[in-house]
Design a protein around this motif. Structure first.
Motif, PDB file in Angstrom:
ATOM      1  N   GLN A 177     -11.389  -6.568 -20.903  1.00 50.26           N
ATOM      2  CA  GLN A 177     -12.218  -6.891 -19.745  1.00 50.26           C
ATOM      3  C   GLN A 177     -13.316  -5.857 -19.558  1.00 50.26           C
ATOM      4  OE1 GLN A 177     -10.076  -7.099 -16.011  1.00 50.26           O
ATOM      5  NE2 GLN A 177     -11.505  -8.599 -15.201  1.00 50.26           N
ATOM      6  N   ARG A 178     -12.973  -4.582 -19.754  1.00 45.53           N
ATOM      7  CA  ARG A 178     -13.962  -3.514 -19.615  1.00 45.53           C
ATOM      8  C   ARG A 178     -15.022  -3.612 -20.709  1.00 45.53           C
ATOM      9  NH1 ARG A 178     -12.107   1.361 -17.429  1.00 45.53           N
ATOM     10  NH2 ARG A 178     -14.062   2.276 -18.202  1.00 45.53           N
ATOM     11  N   LEU A 179     -14.629  -4.051 -21.890  1.00 41.86           N
ATOM     12  CA  LEU A 179     -15.570  -4.190 -23.005  1.00 41.86           C
ATOM     13  C   LEU A 179     -16.393  -5.476 -22.898  1.00 41.86           C
ATOM     14  CD1 LEU A 179     -13.361  -3.064 -26.048  1.00 41.86           C
ATOM     15  CD2 LEU A 179     -15.010  -1.696 -24.750  1.00 41.86           C
ATOM     16  N   ARG A 180     -15.992  -6.357 -21.984  1.00 44.97           N
ATOM     17  CA  ARG A 180     -16.646  -7.661 -21.818  1.00 44.97           C
ATOM     18  C   ARG A 180     -16.661  -8.431 -23.140  1.00 44.97           C
ATOM     19  NH1 ARG A 180     -21.866  -6.114 -17.925  1.00 44.97           N
ATOM     20  NH2 ARG A 180     -20.621  -5.232 -16.208  1.00 44.97           N
ATOM     21  N   ALA A 181     -15.499  -8.439 -23.766  1.00 44.70           N
ATOM     22  CA  ALA A 181     -15.362  -9.093 -25.073  1.00 44.70           C
ATOM     23  C   ALA A 181     -14.128  -9.979 -25.074  1.00 44.70           C
ATOM     24  CB  ALA A 181     -15.238  -8.048 -26.179  1.00 44.70           C
ATOM     25  N   ASP A 182     -14.189 -11.053 -25.842  1.00 45.04           N
ATOM     26  CA  ASP A 182     -13.003 -11.870 -26.049  1.00 45.04           C
ATOM     27  C   ASP A 182     -11.993 -11.060 -26.847  1.00 45.04           C
ATOM     28  OD1 ASP A 182     -14.216 -13.994 -24.758  1.00 45.04           O
ATOM     29  OD2 ASP A 182     -14.993 -14.870 -26.622  1.00 45.04           O
ATOM     30  N   ALA A 183     -10.731 -11.278 -26.569  1.00 45.16           N
ATOM     31  CA  ALA A 183      -9.687 -10.510 -27.249  1.00 45.16           C
ATOM     32  C   ALA A 183      -9.798 -10.594 -28.758  1.00 45.16           C
ATOM     33  CB  ALA A 183      -8.315 -10.994 -26.792  1.00 45.16           C
ATOM     34  N   GLY A 184     -10.112 -11.781 -29.279  1.00 47.28           N
ATOM     35  CA  GLY A 184     -10.186 -11.966 -30.722  1.00 47.28           C
ATOM     36  C   GLY A 184     -11.357 -11.265 -31.391  1.00 47.28           C
ATOM     37  N   GLN A 185     -12.265 -10.714 -30.579  1.00 50.98           N
ATOM     38  CA  GLN A 185     -13.418 -10.002 -31.122  1.00 50.98           C
ATOM     39  C   GLN A 185     -13.175  -8.500 -31.230  1.00 50.98           C
ATOM     40  OE1 GLN A 185     -16.305 -11.235 -28.158  1.00 50.98           O
ATOM     41  NE2 GLN A 185     -17.084 -12.857 -29.489  1.00 50.98           N
ATOM     42  N   ILE A 186     -11.959  -8.073 -30.886  1.00 49.33           N
ATOM     43  CA  ILE A 186     -11.634  -6.648 -30.877  1.00 49.33           C
ATOM     44  C   ILE A 186     -10.600  -6.341 -31.959  1.00 49.33           C
ATOM     45  CG2 ILE A 186     -10.849  -4.703 -29.484  1.00 49.33           C
ATOM     46  CD1 ILE A 186     -11.411  -6.450 -27.008  1.00 49.33           C
ATOM     47  N   ALA A 187     -10.841  -5.297 -32.729  1.00 53.47           N
ATOM     48  CA  ALA A 187      -9.886  -4.843 -33.748  1.00 53.47           C
ATOM     49  C   ALA A 187      -9.364  -3.466 -33.348  1.00 53.47           C
ATOM     50  CB  ALA A 187     -10.543  -4.773 -35.115  1.00 53.47           C
ATOM     51  N   PHE A 188      -8.044  -3.318 -33.359  1.00 56.66           N
ATOM     52  CA  PHE A 188      -7.403  -2.068 -32.971  1.00 56.66           C
ATOM     53  C   PHE A 188      -6.758  -1.420 -34.172  1.00 56.66           C
ATOM     54  CE2 PHE A 188      -3.523   0.000 -30.909  1.00 56.66           C
ATOM     55  CZ  PHE A 188      -4.215   1.124 -30.483  1.00 56.66           C
ATOM     56  N   PHE A 189      -7.040  -0.136 -34.381  1.00 57.90           N
ATOM     57  CA  PHE A 189      -6.472   0.632 -35.486  1.00 57.90           C
ATOM     58  C   PHE A 189      -5.529   1.689 -34.929  1.00 57.90           C
ATOM     59  CE2 PHE A 189     -10.185  -1.262 -37.235  1.00 57.90           C
ATOM     60  CZ  PHE A 189     -10.063  -1.282 -38.624  1.00 57.90           C
ATOM     61  N   SER A 190      -4.276   1.676 -35.390  1.00 55.80           N
ATOM     62  CA  SER A 190      -3.294   2.655 -34.929  1.00 55.80           C
ATOM     63  C   SER A 190      -2.225   2.856 -35.987  1.00 55.80           C
ATOM     64  CB  SER A 190      -2.642   2.183 -33.625  1.00 55.80           C
ATOM     65  OG  SER A 190      -1.598   3.058 -33.222  1.00 55.80           O
ATOM     66  N   ASP A 191      -1.578   4.020 -35.928  1.00 54.36           N
ATOM     67  CA  ASP A 191      -0.469   4.293 -36.852  1.00 54.36           C
ATOM     68  C   ASP A 191       0.879   3.952 -36.231  1.00 54.36           C
ATOM     69  OD1 ASP A 191      -0.696   6.430 -34.983  1.00 54.36           O
ATOM     70  OD2 ASP A 191       0.489   7.728 -36.289  1.00 54.36           O
ATOM     71  N   VAL A 192       0.891   3.444 -34.985  1.00 52.10           N
ATOM     72  CA  VAL A 192       2.144   3.179 -34.279  1.00 52.10           C
ATOM     73  C   VAL A 192       2.371   1.669 -34.167  1.00 52.10           C
ATOM     74  CG1 VAL A 192       3.462   3.561 -32.179  1.00 52.10           C
ATOM     75  CG2 VAL A 192       1.840   5.304 -32.957  1.00 52.10           C
ATOM     76  N   PRO A 193       3.375   1.121 -34.854  1.00 49.91           N
ATOM     77  CA  PRO A 193       3.613  -0.327 -34.817  1.00 49.91           C
ATOM     78  C   PRO A 193       3.762  -0.900 -33.415  1.00 49.91           C
ATOM     79  CG  PRO A 193       4.879   0.654 -36.599  1.00 49.91           C
ATOM     80  CD  PRO A 193       4.282   1.791 -35.825  1.00 49.91           C
ATOM     81  N   ALA A 194       4.432  -0.195 -32.519  1.00 44.82           N
ATOM     82  CA  ALA A 194       4.639  -0.721 -31.163  1.00 44.82           C
ATOM     83  C   ALA A 194       3.321  -0.888 -30.416  1.00 44.82           C
ATOM     84  CB  ALA A 194       5.583   0.193 -30.378  1.00 44.82           C
ATOM     85  N   GLU A 195       2.360  -0.018 -30.674  1.00 45.21           N
ATOM     86  CA  GLU A 195       1.043  -0.157 -30.054  1.00 45.21           C
ATOM     87  C   GLU A 195       0.320  -1.371 -30.624  1.00 45.21           C
ATOM     88  OE1 GLU A 195       0.470   4.684 -29.430  1.00 45.21           O
ATOM     89  OE2 GLU A 195      -0.954   3.571 -30.663  1.00 45.21           O
ATOM     90  N   LEU A 196       0.429  -1.568 -31.918  1.00 45.29           N
ATOM     91  CA  LEU A 196      -0.185  -2.732 -32.561  1.00 45.29           C
ATOM     92  C   LEU A 196       0.436  -4.019 -32.038  1.00 45.29           C
ATOM     93  CD1 LEU A 196      -0.253  -1.296 -36.186  1.00 45.29           C
ATOM     94  CD2 LEU A 196      -2.220  -1.545 -34.672  1.00 45.29           C
TER      95      LEU A 196
END
Length: 239
Positions: A177-196
């Motif tokens: 919501q803060r990024l004003r973007a659809d969820a599918g337009q965002i890619a998240f990179f993390s080393d923690v599976p639970a966060e992913l």
């Protein structure tokens, strides 16, 4: 093997993803640990510090008259347990920001990180950070690095205060919501599976980062695509 992703925004974890875990657990923790008490005593008139100290006393069940030494003992215990406590992160962030400003701290990244970030930004991808470390600490960490001042690469910074816990779906919905973007337009990179998992539950694209020698190098990332470095990512831009 490369992973293909197309996005408008790339949101990045820091510890274990951009920097080695030792950058935080050894370098930064060791810097903050002896400075917590003196910092509290010197900045008691700062409302941010006063609120953080009050939160420590409340969360630890200390009385309102608990001494700085008693508060620091709690903070050290939380550091030893790697507890993501907001008042601890606040105080650490202030101390680290001062250390970076003094030139006493310098951030070092994995070799593939800075070239990828600069390439992605040059292609007009939006870059943001979501870390358990405070926003102040995040910004400071990018201010003095072995690759120069990288603060200009990032448009937004999120932590557990302005977004929420990293393992909860709602935090990622709030960031979208803060990024004003659809969820599918965002890619998240993390080393923690639970966060992913939490990001995917919110509809985000996800990429696991399993770097050799890091705590989650051999973790089960389930259905999340996994890379060992950003040089294995083919990142397209959604217009």
């Amino acid at each position: 093997m490369s992973v293909r992703v197309a996005a408008r925004w790339v949101v990045l974890d820091i510890e274990g993803t951009l920097t080695a875990t030792s950058q935080v657990h050894v370098v930064l923790y060791d810097y903050a640990r002896p400075r917590l008490g003196p910092w509290i005593d010197k900045h008691l008139d700062d409302p941010v510090v006063a609120e953080a100290v009050a939160q420590v006393r409340a969360e630890a069940g200390l009385g309102t008259q608990a001494t700085t030494g008693e508060v620091v003992a709690v903070l050290h215990g939380w550091m030893d347990a790697d507890r993501k406590a907001t008042p601890l992160k606040t105080l650490q962030g202030l101390i680290w920001a001062d250390g970076y400003a003094r030139g006493e701290l310098t951030t070092d990244y994995f070799q593939d990180v800075v070239p990828a970030l600069r390439s992605w930004r040059a292609r007009e991808l939006g870059l943001a950070v979501f870390s358990s470390g405070s926003v102040a600490g995040q910004i400071a960490s990018f201010s003095n690095t072995t690759s120069g001042d990288l603060r200009g690469l990032f448009a937004h910074h999120f932590d557990t205060v302005n977004a929420g816990p990293k393992r909860e779906r709602g935090s990622y919905a709030a960031i979208a919501q803060r990024l004003r973007a659809d969820a599918g337009q965002i890619a998240f990179f993390s080393d923690v599976p639970a966060e992913l998992d939490a990001a995917a539950a919110a509809g985000w694209q996800t990429v696991g980062v399993a770097r050799g020698g890091e705590p989650f190098a051999d973790a089960d990332f389930g259905a999340h695509p996994v890379v060992s470095g950003f040089d294995q990512v083919e990142l397209g831009v959604i217009e």
